[in-house]
Motif scaffolding. Structure first.
Motif, PDB file in Angstrom:
ATOM      1  N   ASP A  43       0.830  -1.205   0.000  1.00  0.00           N
ATOM      2  CA  ASP A  43       0.000   0.000   0.000  1.00  0.00           C
ATOM      3  C   ASP A  43       0.868   1.261   0.000  1.00  0.00           C
ATOM      4  OD1 ASP A  43      -2.287  -1.581  -0.037  1.00  0.00           O
ATOM      5  OD2 ASP A  43      -2.443  -1.612   2.155  1.00  0.00           O
ATOM      6  N   GLU A  45       3.882   1.691   1.117  1.00  0.00           N
ATOM      7  CA  GLU A  45       4.912   1.780   2.163  1.00  0.00           C
ATOM      8  C   GLU A  45       5.986   0.715   1.947  1.00  0.00           C
ATOM      9  OE1 GLU A  45       2.832   3.689   6.065  1.00  0.00           O
ATOM     10  OE2 GLU A  45       2.759   1.519   5.924  1.00  0.00           O
ATOM     11  N   LYS A  69       8.373   3.903  11.149  1.00  0.00           N
ATOM     12  CA  LYS A  69       7.496   4.932  10.597  1.00  0.00           C
ATOM     13  C   LYS A  69       6.197   4.436   9.976  1.00  0.00           C
ATOM     14  CE  LYS A  69      11.019   8.386   9.703  1.00  0.00           C
ATOM     15  NZ  LYS A  69      10.574   9.367  10.680  1.00  0.00           N
ATOM     16  N   SER A  70       6.025   3.153   9.824  1.00  0.00           N
ATOM     17  CA  SER A  70       4.865   2.651   9.098  1.00  0.00           C
ATOM     18  C   SER A  70       3.579   2.743   9.901  1.00  0.00           C
ATOM     19  CB  SER A  70       5.088   1.188   8.707  1.00  0.00           C
ATOM     20  OG  SER A  70       3.918   0.675   8.110  1.00  0.00           O
ATOM     21  N   SER A  71       2.496   3.035   9.185  1.00  0.00           N
ATOM     22  CA  SER A  71       1.177   3.000   9.808  1.00  0.00           C
ATOM     23  C   SER A  71       0.776   1.560  10.129  1.00  0.00           C
ATOM     24  CB  SER A  71       0.147   3.642   8.874  1.00  0.00           C
ATOM     25  OG  SER A  71       0.061   2.897   7.667  1.00  0.00           O
ATOM     26  N   LYS A  72       1.495   0.597   9.543  1.00  0.00           N
ATOM     27  CA  LYS A  72       1.196  -0.819   9.751  1.00  0.00           C
ATOM     28  C   LYS A  72       2.116  -1.456  10.809  1.00  0.00           C
ATOM     29  CE  LYS A  72      -0.169  -1.383   4.901  1.00  0.00           C
ATOM     30  NZ  LYS A  72      -1.545  -1.031   5.095  1.00  0.00           N
ATOM     31  N   ALA A  73       2.835  -0.644  11.584  1.00  0.00           N
ATOM     32  CA  ALA A  73       3.823  -1.158  12.546  1.00  0.00           C
ATOM     33  C   ALA A  73       3.218  -2.171  13.524  1.00  0.00           C
ATOM     34  CB  ALA A  73       4.493  -0.015  13.297  1.00  0.00           C
ATOM     35  N   LYS A  74       1.926  -2.027  13.810  1.00  0.00           N
ATOM     36  CA  LYS A  74       1.273  -2.981  14.730  1.00  0.00           C
ATOM     37  C   LYS A  74       1.276  -4.405  14.161  1.00  0.00           C
ATOM     38  CE  LYS A  74      -3.469  -2.185  13.086  1.00  0.00           C
ATOM     39  NZ  LYS A  74      -3.092  -1.708  11.774  1.00  0.00           N
ATOM     40  N   ALA A 165       8.068   6.738   0.578  1.00  0.00           N
ATOM     41  CA  ALA A 165       6.932   7.005   1.466  1.00  0.00           C
ATOM     42  C   ALA A 165       6.358   8.397   1.207  1.00  0.00           C
ATOM     43  CB  ALA A 165       7.365   6.849   2.916  1.00  0.00           C
TER      44      ALA A 165
END
Length: 168
Positions: A43, A45, A69-74, A165
């Motif tokens: 997506d 990243e 830095k990713s919004s998907k780090a979780k 990014a």
């Protein structure tokens, strides 16, 4: 190059640790890097690096962008960690491999060829490495190179990741 749904399914089968990220992905792309390395954009990243490591083979590892830095780090899988002393940080961030004397602690189990995140004593991940020995072997060692640094803060991949990014 955008991957088809079939190619994404195959990727998930070959590299199960990518599964949670791929399950939520709408677009998966591969960007060739120099040599035999490539970057997986999920997506937009830059989340995974695929590279060939001498004497180990092909490795798929998270990028430091994914870690920091990713919004998907979780969705980042739990990787084993090597915590290094303050004296080892600068050489590692300059691209040096991880030597046994610089390691303070090893967290989690791993074998030769596995991906290990390298952290400073404050818990900040500074590099992604590949184990040249199993954890049990490293614990017994007093000296020598034990982890191969494949990606570190400030390297070309870090710069490329930040640029990619910005575009998404």
């Amino acid at each position: 190059m955008r991957l088809s749904n079939r190619e994404v399914r195959e990727l998930r089968e070959i590299y199960p640790h990518m599964g949670p990220v791929l399950d939520e992905a709408e677009v998966v792309e591969v960007v060739p890097l120099s040599g035999d390395s490539s970057l997986y954009l999920i997506d937009g990243e830059p989340l995974f690096l695929k590279t060939s490591v001498k004497d180990v083979g092909e490795v798929v590892a998270p990028t430091l962008f994914f870690v920091h830095k990713s919004s998907k780090a979780k969705l980042l899988p739990q990787y084993p960690r090597a915590i290094v002393d303050a004296g080892a940080v600068k050489p590692i961030v300059n691209g040096a491999d991880i030597m046994r004397p610089g390691i303070r602690e090893l967290v989690g189990e791993f074998n030769r060829g596995d991906v290990v995140l390298v952290s400073d004593e404050k818990g900040r991940v500074i590099a992604v490495a590949v184990a040249l020995f199993s954890k049990s072997e490293i614990v017994q060692m007093q000296k020598g190179k034990v982890l191969l640094n494949i990606h570190h803060l400030g390297d070309k991949l870090w710069q490329i990741s930040l640029e990619l990014a910005k575009k998404s």
